[in-house]
Design a protein around this motif. Structure first.
Motif, PDB file in Angstrom:
ATOM      1  N   VAL A   1      26.880  -0.461  28.267  1.00  0.00           N
ATOM      2  CA  VAL A   1      27.350   0.162  27.029  1.00  0.00           C
ATOM      3  C   VAL A   1      26.153   0.602  26.181  1.00  0.00           C
ATOM      4  N   ASP A   2      25.118  -0.240  26.146  1.00  0.00           N
ATOM      5  CA  ASP A   2      23.878   0.085  25.439  1.00  0.00           C
ATOM      6  C   ASP A   2      23.192   1.291  26.086  1.00  0.00           C
ATOM      7  N   LEU A   3      23.113   1.275  27.429  1.00  0.00           N
ATOM      8  CA  LEU A   3      22.488   2.375  28.176  1.00  0.00           C
ATOM      9  C   LEU A   3      23.122   3.714  27.848  1.00  0.00           C
ATOM     10  N   ILE A   4      24.460   3.747  27.824  1.00  0.00           N
ATOM     11  CA  ILE A   4      25.171   5.002  27.544  1.00  0.00           C
ATOM     12  C   ILE A   4      24.785   5.505  26.152  1.00  0.00           C
ATOM     13  N   TRP A   5      24.750   4.576  25.183  1.00  0.00           N
ATOM     14  CA  TRP A   5      24.422   4.980  23.812  1.00  0.00           C
ATOM     15  C   TRP A   5      22.980   5.493  23.714  1.00  0.00           C
ATOM     16  N   ILE A   6      22.068   4.927  24.515  1.00  0.00           N
ATOM     17  CA  ILE A   6      20.672   5.374  24.519  1.00  0.00           C
ATOM     18  C   ILE A   6      20.605   6.874  24.832  1.00  0.00           C
ATOM     19  N   PHE A   7      21.535   7.374  25.666  1.00  0.00           N
ATOM     20  CA  PHE A   7      21.562   8.812  25.948  1.00  0.00           C
ATOM     21  C   PHE A   7      22.396   9.578  24.924  1.00  0.00           C
TER      22      PHE A   7
END
Lengths: 105, 216
Positions: free
Chosen positions: B201-207
């Motif tokens: 979920v964090d990874l997706i937000w990073i993009f």
């Protein structure tokens, strides 16, 4: 795999904080670069995505533990990225070479 | 540590050879699910890429409506929550049950902060008449396809927010199980796997953050 727990890597609190701090700093860098540095397009997007990729690598490698994990799990992530790129490329081969954009789209 | 294939601890299901095999299998299963999640979000990112290639000027104009400051704050909040989840897993690995529970609670707190900020951002846009698709009534962006940017924005951030809500539920469930004393350094598979989900979920937000908020 015969002995228990020997394969589970335990990061030190210092390592985790180092990764977290790096991610915070990269977030600040990406905002400052986007807002205050005039990079001509398309390199502004390239810069933003490059920083995001570095952040993604740090999260995947050291928070999701892929660096110490069974290599098969890392391969799954890499395959997902490859298939995602394949999906975009094939779609763009269509949408970028249309004579007319579909009306109302 | 002793070899557990003979002494079979209670958390090991009968169809696994030992605790390690069960752990690796559960993790593999979660990664296969995460691959599915990446390709699921991939479809939405694909829509983003196509429309940005078609209407680059629209994305520049429309992104000015998004508040970079709150987007950046939410990025820091989510990264912080990823850090606390990693700390929670470390606590479980080291048999520090108090640390595990505290880190899980901080994670839930940060996730709630994220949702509240997101809620204020949405509320502000709704006041202006920035709704997705045909309900879009905002006059402030001089572009015939202005609604398209926000349809993509609402889909990407909305689906992401649903993932955050599910994550809050999962972490609370892990917290309740930790409270009952179900986890130890011998068995913390659900903590590890929920952690993987939260990091994604964090990874997706990073993009999402640079792609939506940082277009100049």
């Amino acid at each position: 795999m015969s002995t228990h727990n020997h394969e589970h890597h335990i990061s030190t609190a210092g390592q985790l904080w180092a990764v977290g701090t790096t991610l915070f700093i990269l977030t600040i860098i990406t905002v400052v670069v986007a807002k205050f540095v005039a990079i001509p397009p398309p390199f502004d997007v390239v810069t933003a995505i490059s920083i995001a990729l570095i952040k993604a690598f740090l999260v995947a490698a050291f928070f999701m533990n892929l660096y110490w994990d069974v290599k098969f799990n890392a391969m799954l992530l890499i395959m997902a990225v490859i298939f995602f790129l394949l999906m975009i490329s094939i779609t763009l081969l269509d949408t970028m070479y249309r004579n007319d954009v579909v009306p109302s789209f | 540590m002793a070899n557990h294939s003979t002494s079979h601890p209670t958390h090991v299901h009968h169809h696994f050879v030992d605790s390690d095999q069960q752990f690796d299998t559960a993790k593999l299963g979660m990664w296969v699910f995460l691959v599915n999640e990446i390709l699921f979000f991939g479809g939405l990112f694909c829509a983003y890429i196509i429309y940005r290639a078609w209407y680059p000027e629209l994305f520049q104009m429309a992104a000015l409506e998004l508040n970079t400051f709150w987007g950046a704050v939410n990025t820091v909040v989510l990264i912080g929550s990823s850090l606390t989840v990693a700390m929670a897993i470390r606590s479980a690995q080291k048999d520090q049950m108090k640390g595990l529970k505290i880190n899980l609670l901080i994670t839930i707190g940060l996730a709630l902060v994220f949702m509240v900020i997101k809620g204020f951002e949405y509320a502000h846009k709704f006041e202006l008449g920035i709704f997705p698709g045909e309900y879009y009534t905002y006059e402030g962006i001089d572009h015939p396809q202005a609604a398209i940017f926000f349809s993509i924005y609402y889909m990407l951030t909305g689906v992401h927010a649903v993932h955050v809500l599910i994550g809050i539920g999962l972490i609370y469930w892990i917290y309740l199980r930790a409270k009952k004393g179900e986890f130890s350094s011998e068995y913390y598979t659900p903590v590890e796997i929920t952690g993987l989900y939260w990091h994604l979920v964090d990874l997706i937000w990073i993009f999402l953050f640079p792609l939506l908020y940082l277009i100049e």
